[in-house]
Design a protein around this motif. Structure first.
Motif, mmCIF file in Angstrom:
data_model
loop_
_atom_site.group_PDB
_atom_site.id
_atom_site.type_symbol
_atom_site.label_atom_id
_atom_site.label_comp_id
_atom_site.label_asym_id
_atom_site.label_seq_id
_atom_site.Cartn_x
_atom_site.Cartn_y
_atom_site.Cartn_z
ATOM 1 N N ILE A 96 0.842 -1.192 0.000
ATOM 2 C CA ILE A 96 0.000 0.000 0.000
ATOM 3 C C ILE A 96 0.880 1.246 0.000
ATOM 4 O O ILE A 96 2.065 1.180 0.346
ATOM 5 N N HIS A 118 -7.270 -3.889 1.904
ATOM 6 C CA HIS A 118 -6.905 -3.732 0.497
ATOM 7 C C HIS A 118 -6.800 -5.091 -0.199
ATOM 8 O O HIS A 118 -7.290 -5.262 -1.328
ATOM 9 N N GLU A 119 -6.196 -6.065 0.463
ATOM 10 C CA GLU A 119 -5.980 -7.378 -0.154
ATOM 11 C C GLU A 119 -7.255 -8.221 -0.184
ATOM 12 O O GLU A 119 -7.488 -8.962 -1.138
ATOM 13 N N LYS A 122 -10.502 -5.373 -1.789
ATOM 14 C CA LYS A 122 -10.129 -4.815 -3.098
ATOM 15 C C LYS A 122 -11.072 -3.712 -3.573
ATOM 16 O O LYS A 122 -11.511 -3.698 -4.723
ATOM 17 N N MET A 139 -9.035 4.075 2.835
ATOM 18 C CA MET A 139 -8.220 3.414 1.815
ATOM 19 C C MET A 139 -8.878 3.548 0.451
ATOM 20 O O MET A 139 -10.074 3.302 0.308
ATOM 21 N N GLN A 141 -9.320 2.428 -3.624
ATOM 22 C CA GLN A 141 -9.338 1.137 -4.309
ATOM 23 C C GLN A 141 -7.948 0.748 -4.790
ATOM 24 O O GLN A 141 -7.593 -0.437 -4.819
ATOM 25 N N GLY A 143 -5.156 1.282 -3.327
ATOM 26 C CA GLY A 143 -4.214 0.976 -2.255
ATOM 27 C C GLY A 143 -3.512 2.170 -1.657
ATOM 28 O O GLY A 143 -2.445 2.026 -1.057
ATOM 29 N N TYR A 145 -3.351 4.754 1.258
ATOM 30 C CA TYR A 145 -3.828 5.012 2.618
ATOM 31 C C TYR A 145 -3.878 6.523 2.789
ATOM 32 O O TYR A 145 -2.849 7.196 2.827
#
Length: 263
Positions: A96, A118-119, A122, A139, A141, A143, A145
């Motif tokens: 990220i 994120h993982e 998604k 967050m 889309q 990635g 922050y």
């Protein structure tokens, strides 16, 4: 197998993964006065009770917001697990992009949660972690922050009311049936719990507006932490309660960095 450890101000959460499966998880109180051997004895006891061979642990990863515990914990891991732990912080691969003014200021727990969301999901997301402090993180889309908000946790608010108001008692954090209550304990419970729900909804509402203003889709809202269920179940702003979000994030970061470990 992999041991993951999230060191918070109140509790240390431990989990063991066998491949991608979480097979055990535990919660210990955080105490910076404990020695490496004290932590080692506690962890070894948990392993023994659950019939897990400590020699089968191939790697350890730790995130911590309590620096004073880390000397003992690192020594414990090296002595009992014969490996160098991965410590979430600068230099660790996360996948990220941290857009904070000073990325080093972002707590390890917030980073780990962001990686997990994120993982796993998604999509643009807002993460609420109900811990000693309550954190709200944004967050994108892709990635990024973006940052967020930090508030006193609900337990801190409750204890402050008890400690600062001479005639108010210490209370159990449960949700009363009504907001208009007819005794002091229920009135305090109502104010703290429903007041906190209102705080969550206001912050999430405005975070969504700010994220959509920069072109993100409506964010998916994920709640985690010890008191997530109490608060999030009463709010239509929360899409998912994920009690294992942080330890899932630690496992993901471990997989990205496991070449750092060595016997």
């Amino acid at each position: 197998m992999v041991l993951v450890m999230d060191v918070g101000n109140t509790n240390i959460v431990l989990g063991i993964y066998n491949g991608d499966k979480l097979i055990c998880d535990w919660r210990l109180s955080t105490d910076s006065k404990r020695s490496a051997d004290e932590y080692g004895i506690m962890v070894a006891s948990l392993f023994n009770i659950n019939h897990i061979n400590i020699e089968e642990i191939e790697g350890v990863i730790v995130s911590s917001v309590v620096p004073n515990t880390m000397y003992s914990l690192e020594r414990m891991i090296k002595k009992y697990f014969h490996t160098n732990p991965i410590i979430v912080g600068p230099g660790v691969k996360t996948g990220i992009n941290i857009k904070y003014d000073n990325p080093k200021e972002v707590g390890a727990d917030r980073i780990v949660n962001a990686v997990a969301v994120h993982e796993i999901y998604k999509r643009a997301s807002i993460i609420i972690d109900f811990g000693t402090a309550t954190t709200f993180c944004a967050m994108t889309q892709n990635g990024d922050y973006l940052g967020g908000t930090i508030c006193p946790g609900i337990k801190i608010a409750s204890e402050a009311l008890f400690e600062r108001a001479a005639k108010l008692p210490r209370i159990e954090l449960i949700k009363p049936e009504k907001i208009i209550c007819k005794n002091t304990v229920s009135s305090m419970q109502s104010g703290i719990v429903y007041g906190y729900i209102g705080q969550v909804e206001y912050i999430v509402k405005h975070m969504k507006k700010e994220m959509q203003a920069i072109g993100e889709d409506e964010p998916f809202v994920v709640a985690t932490g010890g008191l997530a269920k109490l608060i999030a179940e009463e709010s239509n702003m929360v899409d998912k309660i994920d009690p294992y979000l942080t330890i899932e994030g630690l496992k993901i970061i471990y997989e990205k960095n496991k070449e750092q470990t060595c016997e």
